[in-house]
Write a protein that holds these residues in place. Structure first.
Motif, PDB file in Angstrom:
ATOM      1  N   PRO A   1     -11.476  12.059  -0.771  1.00 34.43           N
ATOM      2  CA  PRO A   1     -11.213  11.883   0.663  1.00 34.43           C
ATOM      3  C   PRO A   1     -11.502  10.446   1.115  1.00 34.43           C
ATOM      4  CG  PRO A   1     -13.312  13.005   0.319  1.00 34.43           C
ATOM      5  CD  PRO A   1     -12.670  12.894  -1.041  1.00 34.43           C
ATOM      6  N   PRO A   2     -10.939  10.027   2.244  1.00 33.00           N
ATOM      7  CA  PRO A   2     -11.101   8.649   2.715  1.00 33.00           C
ATOM      8  C   PRO A   2     -12.545   8.225   2.933  1.00 33.00           C
ATOM      9  CG  PRO A   2      -9.321   9.734   3.899  1.00 33.00           C
ATOM     10  CD  PRO A   2      -9.994  10.796   3.083  1.00 33.00           C
ATOM     11  N   GLU A   3     -13.419   9.165   3.265  1.00 32.94           N
ATOM     12  CA  GLU A   3     -14.806   8.777   3.514  1.00 32.94           C
ATOM     13  C   GLU A   3     -15.521   8.275   2.267  1.00 32.94           C
ATOM     14  OE1 GLU A   3     -14.763  13.418   3.666  1.00 32.94           O
ATOM     15  OE2 GLU A   3     -13.512  11.759   4.392  1.00 32.94           O
ATOM     16  N   ARG A   4     -14.874   8.330   1.133  1.00 31.51           N
ATOM     17  CA  ARG A   4     -15.484   7.820  -0.096  1.00 31.51           C
ATOM     18  C   ARG A   4     -15.209   6.329  -0.322  1.00 31.51           C
ATOM     19  NH1 ARG A   4     -16.655  11.894  -3.649  1.00 31.51           N
ATOM     20  NH2 ARG A   4     -17.901  10.331  -4.738  1.00 31.51           N
ATOM     21  N   PHE A   5     -14.360   5.712   0.520  1.00 28.68           N
ATOM     22  CA  PHE A   5     -13.935   4.341   0.246  1.00 28.68           C
ATOM     23  C   PHE A   5     -14.149   3.418   1.443  1.00 28.68           C
ATOM     24  CE2 PHE A   5     -11.335   7.200  -2.371  1.00 28.68           C
ATOM     25  CZ  PHE A   5     -11.747   6.768  -3.624  1.00 28.68           C
ATOM     26  N   CYS A   6     -14.453   2.165   1.112  1.00 24.73           N
ATOM     27  CA  CYS A   6     -14.742   1.156   2.127  1.00 24.73           C
ATOM     28  C   CYS A   6     -14.006  -0.129   1.785  1.00 24.73           C
ATOM     29  CB  CYS A   6     -16.250   0.914   2.186  1.00 24.73           C
ATOM     30  SG  CYS A   6     -16.745  -0.407   3.305  1.00 24.73           S
TER      31      CYS A   6
ATOM     32  N   PRO B   1       0.837  -1.192   0.000  1.00 17.31           N
ATOM     33  CA  PRO B   1       0.000   0.000   0.000  1.00 17.31           C
ATOM     34  C   PRO B   1       0.877   1.249   0.000  1.00 17.31           C
ATOM     35  CG  PRO B   1      -0.667  -1.538   1.724  1.00 17.31           C
ATOM     36  CD  PRO B   1       0.611  -2.040   1.162  1.00 17.31           C
ATOM     37  N   HIS B   2       0.344   2.312  -0.569  1.00 14.69           N
ATOM     38  CA  HIS B   2       1.126   3.527  -0.592  1.00 14.69           C
ATOM     39  C   HIS B   2       0.212   4.728  -0.484  1.00 14.69           C
ATOM     40  CE1 HIS B   2      -0.110   2.791  -4.739  1.00 14.69           C
ATOM     41  NE2 HIS B   2      -0.068   4.088  -4.899  1.00 14.69           N
ATOM     42  N   LEU B   3       0.804   5.842  -0.069  1.00 17.59           N
ATOM     43  CA  LEU B   3       0.077   7.094  -0.026  1.00 17.59           C
ATOM     44  C   LEU B   3       0.417   7.876  -1.276  1.00 17.59           C
ATOM     45  CD1 LEU B   3       0.692   8.057   3.699  1.00 17.59           C
ATOM     46  CD2 LEU B   3      -1.271   6.906   2.707  1.00 17.59           C
ATOM     47  N   THR B   4      -0.578   8.564  -1.807  1.00 11.85           N
ATOM     48  CA  THR B   4      -0.335   9.275  -3.062  1.00 11.85           C
ATOM     49  C   THR B   4      -0.622  10.765  -2.964  1.00 11.85           C
ATOM     50  OG1 THR B   4      -2.551   8.584  -3.726  1.00 11.85           O
ATOM     51  CG2 THR B   4      -0.714   7.283  -4.531  1.00 11.85           C
ATOM     52  N   SER B   5      -0.949  11.245  -1.774  1.00 10.30           N
ATOM     53  CA  SER B   5      -1.162  12.683  -1.643  1.00 10.30           C
ATOM     54  C   SER B   5      -0.993  13.082  -0.194  1.00 10.30           C
ATOM     55  CB  SER B   5      -2.579  13.082  -2.098  1.00 10.30           C
ATOM     56  OG  SER B   5      -3.536  12.691  -1.150  1.00 10.30           O
ATOM     57  N   SER B   6      -0.841  14.400   0.014  1.00 13.21           N
ATOM     58  CA  SER B   6      -0.732  14.902   1.378  1.00 13.21           C
ATOM     59  C   SER B   6      -2.030  14.704   2.134  1.00 13.21           C
ATOM     60  CB  SER B   6      -0.352  16.390   1.354  1.00 13.21           C
ATOM     61  OG  SER B   6      -1.320  17.148   0.649  1.00 13.21           O
ATOM     62  N   VAL B   7      -3.155  14.704   1.411  1.00 18.99           N
ATOM     63  CA  VAL B   7      -4.437  14.455   2.070  1.00 18.99           C
ATOM     64  C   VAL B   7      -4.427  13.072   2.709  1.00 18.99           C
ATOM     65  CG1 VAL B   7      -6.892  14.153   1.700  1.00 18.99           C
ATOM     66  CG2 VAL B   7      -5.706  15.985   0.533  1.00 18.99           C
ATOM     67  N   HIS B   8      -3.981  12.080   1.954  1.00 20.63           N
ATOM     68  CA  HIS B   8      -3.937  10.730   2.499  1.00 20.63           C
ATOM     69  C   HIS B   8      -2.858  10.600   3.559  1.00 20.63           C
ATOM     70  CE1 HIS B   8      -6.342   8.286  -0.652  1.00 20.63           C
ATOM     71  NE2 HIS B   8      -6.893   9.439  -0.378  1.00 20.63           N
TER      72      HIS B   8
ATOM     73  N   ALA C   1      -4.345  -4.776   9.947  1.00 21.23           N
ATOM     74  CA  ALA C   1      -5.436  -4.509   9.009  1.00 21.23           C
ATOM     75  C   ALA C   1      -5.911  -3.062   9.127  1.00 21.23           C
ATOM     76  CB  ALA C   1      -6.586  -5.473   9.261  1.00 21.23           C
ATOM     77  N   LEU C   2      -6.012  -2.559  10.342  1.00 21.55           N
ATOM     78  CA  LEU C   2      -6.421  -1.171  10.534  1.00 21.55           C
ATOM     79  C   LEU C   2      -5.389  -0.209   9.961  1.00 21.55           C
ATOM     80  CD1 LEU C   2      -7.779  -1.457  14.192  1.00 21.55           C
ATOM     81  CD2 LEU C   2      -9.142  -0.994  12.141  1.00 21.55           C
ATOM     82  N   ARG C   3      -4.117  -0.564  10.096  1.00 22.11           N
ATOM     83  CA  ARG C   3      -3.053   0.271   9.528  1.00 22.11           C
ATOM     84  C   ARG C   3      -3.154   0.324   8.014  1.00 22.11           C
ATOM     85  NH1 ARG C   3       0.602  -1.946  13.076  1.00 22.11           N
ATOM     86  NH2 ARG C   3       1.387  -3.354  11.461  1.00 22.11           N
ATOM     87  N   ILE C   4      -3.421  -0.834   7.393  1.00 27.93           N
ATOM     88  CA  ILE C   4      -3.541  -0.874   5.929  1.00 27.93           C
ATOM     89  C   ILE C   4      -4.705  -0.001   5.468  1.00 27.93           C
ATOM     90  CG2 ILE C   4      -4.098  -2.355   3.960  1.00 27.93           C
ATOM     91  CD1 ILE C   4      -2.592  -4.612   5.406  1.00 27.93           C
ATOM     92  N   ALA C   5      -5.827  -0.100   6.165  1.00 32.12           N
ATOM     93  CA  ALA C   5      -6.997   0.703   5.787  1.00 32.12           C
ATOM     94  C   ALA C   5      -6.679   2.191   5.853  1.00 32.12           C
ATOM     95  CB  ALA C   5      -8.173   0.368   6.697  1.00 32.12           C
ATOM     96  N   ARG C   6      -6.027   2.619   6.920  1.00 35.13           N
ATOM     97  CA  ARG C   6      -5.675   4.038   7.047  1.00 35.13           C
ATOM     98  C   ARG C   6      -4.662   4.433   5.978  1.00 35.13           C
ATOM     99  NH1 ARG C   6      -6.055   2.616  12.765  1.00 35.13           N
ATOM    100  NH2 ARG C   6      -7.743   3.829  13.730  1.00 35.13           N
ATOM    101  N   TRP C   7      -3.694   3.572   5.752  1.00 31.78           N
ATOM    102  CA  TRP C   7      -2.639   3.841   4.780  1.00 31.78           C
ATOM    103  C   TRP C   7      -3.213   3.976   3.368  1.00 31.78           C
ATOM    104  CZ3 TRP C   7       2.224   5.295   5.280  1.00 31.78           C
ATOM    105  CH2 TRP C   7       3.140   5.082   4.251  1.00 31.78           C
ATOM    106  N   GLN C   8      -4.215   3.150   3.071  1.00 28.64           N
ATOM    107  CA  GLN C   8      -4.810   3.190   1.735  1.00 28.64           C
ATOM    108  C   GLN C   8      -5.924   4.222   1.610  1.00 28.64           C
ATOM    109  OE1 GLN C   8      -5.772  -0.480  -0.148  1.00 28.64           O
ATOM    110  NE2 GLN C   8      -3.846  -1.464   0.373  1.00 28.64           N
ATOM    111  N   GLY C   9      -6.262   4.890   2.695  1.00 29.87           N
ATOM    112  CA  GLY C   9      -7.257   5.951   2.618  1.00 29.87           C
ATOM    113  C   GLY C   9      -8.686   5.474   2.577  1.00 29.87           C
TER     114      GLY C   9
END
Length: 250
Positions: free
Chosen positions: A183-188, A2-9, A202-210
């Motif tokens: 924003p993260p609230e668009r994804f599940c 997983p990776h972050l692709t923006s400062s928002v994430h 698993a929680l870390r991955i979810a946060r990391w992926q937004g």
């Protein structure tokens, strides 16, 4: 990885307040404890899917009506499950089911399960969503893709399920770069077979992926022979509520 692709994430990875999206328990008569736990004070629920009988059923079900009513009285959003069967369901079939959910259970929105992902199917899904929003202006609509769809789908739903599957796949999954535009609230993410010892990962991955909404369970999918892994509570329900909830009243 997983990776972050923006400062928002980047901000979301540390400060995002995750919530739970329940993809659908067994019937309230078969899972009374599960439905009861959803109204526990402090449970961080974004929405709960109501699936009466592979849809709204042929007639109103008083047990489902009561369960949905308890949730709605607790300000918990209830979504009716609509099956798009990857584009095979007709416009009329989907909208007819949606009307029954609204008329019988007063749902707050819809979970469009097995939603197609291809660009060619998007115009018809847009047409469906227009009809669904016509039933209620504030309807919350979730597309149950289970994988990353063509990016245009993000423009007509409130949330997209961009992962649904086993932990063995999720722990090595990658996020599509275009999701950084939202924003993260668009994804599940919906993940089954998550061992208790890997819940924090698993929680870390979810946060990391937004992803702003998640459902993790240790229940496993045994090729459909024992029903859906979503039908019962995770064995670590108390732990996951305490980890991401605002506080639980025991």
């Amino acid at each position: 990885m997983p990776h972050l692709t923006s400062s928002v994430h980047g901000t979301a990875s540390t400060g995002l307040h995750l919530g739970l999206g329940v993809p659908g328990y067994a019937h309230p008569l078969l899972a009374p404890v599960e439905w009861g736990e959803l109204t526990r004070p402090g449970a961080p629920l974004h929405w709960v899917v109501l699936d009466v009988a592979d849809g709204p059923g042929a007639q109103p079900d008083p047990h489902c009506l009561e369960a949905a009513g308890r949730l709605r009285n607790g300000d918990i959003r209830v979504l009716g499950r609509l099956d798009a069967t990857y584009g095979a369901s007709t416009f009329g079939e989907i909208v007819s089911d949606a009307h029954r959910y609204r008329d019988w259970y007063r749902v707050d929105g819809f979970f469009v399960d097995r939603c197609p992902t291809e660009r060619t199917a998007l115009p018809e899904i847009r047409r469906v969503v227009g009809a669904l929003r016509g039933l209620a202006d504030d309807a919350h609509i979730v597309f149950g893709h289970g994988t990353h769809p063509y990016p245009g789908y993000a423009e007509c739903a409130d949330q997209l399920v961009t992962f649904s599957g086993p932990w063995s796949d999720y722990r090595w999954s990658q996020v599509a770069e275009w999701t950084a535009d939202y924003p993260p609230e668009r994804f599940c993410h919906l993940v089954h077979g998550v061992p208790r010892g890997h819940l924090e990962e698993a929680l870390r991955i979810a946060r990391w992926q937004g992803a702003g909404t998640v459902w993790f369970t240790d229940r496993a999918d045994r090729d459909g022979r024992t029903g859906s892994p979503w039908e019962s509570l995770p064995g670590y329900w108390d732990e996951i509520v305490s980890r991401i909830g605002p506080g639980v009243s025991e």
